[in-house]
Write an enzyme that holds these catalytic residues in place. Sequence first.
Site, PDB file in Angstrom:
ATOM      1  N   LEU A 266       0.788  -1.083  -0.102  1.00  0.00           N
ATOM      2  CA  LEU A 266       0.048  -0.215   0.082  1.00  0.00           C
ATOM      3  C   LEU A 266       0.852   1.149  -0.024  1.00  0.00           C
ATOM      4  O   LEU A 266       1.888   1.325   0.731  1.00  0.00           O
ATOM      5  CB  LEU A 266      -0.679  -0.037   1.494  1.00  0.00           C
ATOM      6  CG  LEU A 266      -2.128  -1.020   1.771  1.00  0.00           C
ATOM      7  CD1 LEU A 266      -2.518  -0.538   2.896  1.00  0.00           C
ATOM      8  CD2 LEU A 266      -2.989  -0.763   0.522  1.00  0.00           C
ATOM      9  N   HIS A 267       0.708   2.249  -0.981  1.00  0.00           N
ATOM     10  CA  HIS A 267       1.554   3.609  -0.805  1.00  0.00           C
ATOM     11  C   HIS A 267       0.721   4.774  -1.522  1.00  0.00           C
ATOM     12  O   HIS A 267       1.097   5.718  -1.373  1.00  0.00           O
ATOM     13  CB  HIS A 267       2.901   3.102  -1.433  1.00  0.00           C
ATOM     14  CG  HIS A 267       2.921   3.273  -2.868  1.00  0.00           C
ATOM     15  ND1 HIS A 267       2.492   2.133  -3.623  1.00  0.00           N
ATOM     16  CD2 HIS A 267       2.969   4.400  -3.891  1.00  0.00           C
ATOM     17  CE1 HIS A 267       2.690   2.432  -5.083  1.00  0.00           C
ATOM     18  NE2 HIS A 267       3.110   3.697  -5.108  1.00  0.00           N
ATOM     19  N   ARG A 268      -0.392   4.324  -2.206  1.00  0.00           N
ATOM     20  CA  ARG A 268      -1.102   5.613  -2.676  1.00  0.00           C
ATOM     21  C   ARG A 268      -1.578   6.362  -1.801  1.00  0.00           C
ATOM     22  O   ARG A 268      -2.209   6.052  -0.860  1.00  0.00           O
ATOM     23  CB  ARG A 268      -2.478   5.030  -3.700  1.00  0.00           C
ATOM     24  CG  ARG A 268      -2.249   4.121  -4.818  1.00  0.00           C
ATOM     25  CD  ARG A 268      -2.474   4.823  -6.036  1.00  0.00           C
ATOM     26  NE  ARG A 268      -1.375   5.350  -6.539  1.00  0.00           N
ATOM     27  CZ  ARG A 268      -0.550   4.815  -7.382  1.00  0.00           C
ATOM     28  NH1 ARG A 268      -0.604   3.430  -7.478  1.00  0.00           N
ATOM     29  NH2 ARG A 268       0.425   5.231  -7.576  1.00  0.00           N
TER      30      ARG A 268
END
Length: 368
Positions: free
Chosen positions: A207-209
Amino acid sequence: MMQPQRVTCVVGARPNFMKVAPVVEELKARGLDVRLVHTGQHYDERMSAVFFDDLGMPRPDAFLQVGSATHAVQTARVMERFDEDCVAFDPQLVLVAGDVNSTLACAIVASKRGVAVGHIEAGLRSRDWAMPEEINRILTDNCSDLLLTPSRDADANLRAEGVPDWRIHRVGNLMIDSLRKHLARAEALDIPAAMGVAPQGYVVATLHRPSNVDEPAQLEALLAALGEVSERLPVLFPIHPRTRARIADAGLSLAPGVRLIEPLGYLQFLGLMAGCKLMLTDSGGIQEETTALGVPCLTLRDNTERPITVDEGTNTLLGAVAGRVVPAVDEILTTGGKQGRIPDRWDGRAAVRVGDLVCGGFRTLLEG
Ligand code: UD1
């Protein structure tokens, strides 16, 4: 017709390396004078340096050291420094990849200098203007002479925007060139065993958005969903620096079955993906890599710029909705998940097509 002898290839951030490495290798093998420029958008050992070793990519000829900053400052720094590099090397073609800030910055610089631009991974559209990457994609395509597309849907997007056919070149998926070349080596590392999990007996999450990690309530809900998944299978969670910082800022904790690990190198991550039961992600590239590997992928976003991975591959667009995660995981555990097929031209020969095009000569925007 332009038949360049001097070509600058640009990398800046993690998702660029695996797309550009096969092109650098191919163009060098054809005797072109290839310069590799690293903007330094990503700079940590684990976000950058390790990829050069894993992909067998030569050291960059120039490292612009732009680092992290606001979008405006990061883009401006890349533009200033890349402009100087263009003056010094005088390329006839600049190749940029993907949708990061470095991609757009270098495309603008080259086109203003009258240098031909080729965009690797052209034509992808999420139709979500709130994504910085969507802005980068559209503007980069606009100033690129060579639109090097990975798939049919990308060609159709460009045509719908009025781009003439002569600029569109469906070379296929360069990232899959790297995947096919390195998969056997990645699997030989036996990463699942090294991480203490059984093949097919674990889930991988990334996850990084900004839309998922910058809002504490959304991040907390997603981490709670990963916690529930970990009651079924262990969840390995290689963590992007942005996400690590947001978890710390929000004071969140993780369920014991969710194992935070440092960002992995290319081979380690490929080995981990190839052996997992399913992926949970908001990344762009992982949607494609899982399709190429035949691994079910649940994408935690409301849209995707890679719809072919849903239509033909193993990807399911879940939406950025934490409550959908556990039912979707349970369905995969029961049914085995989507059986996709490999899209056309994801065959490991995309770089050869780029080489044929560049060396064969092409029409430029300046020629009209
Ligand atoms: C960038 C790309 C995104 C891509 C992602 C992959 C843009 C607009 N976004 O997002 O499309 O999917 O890379 O990783 O270009 N940081 C480090 N070490 C690094 C790099 C970054 O600690 O080596 C930290 C920075 O300090 C910053 C955060 O990570 O706080 C974000 O980095 P940045 O390059 O701005 O964007 P990404 O979120 O990584």
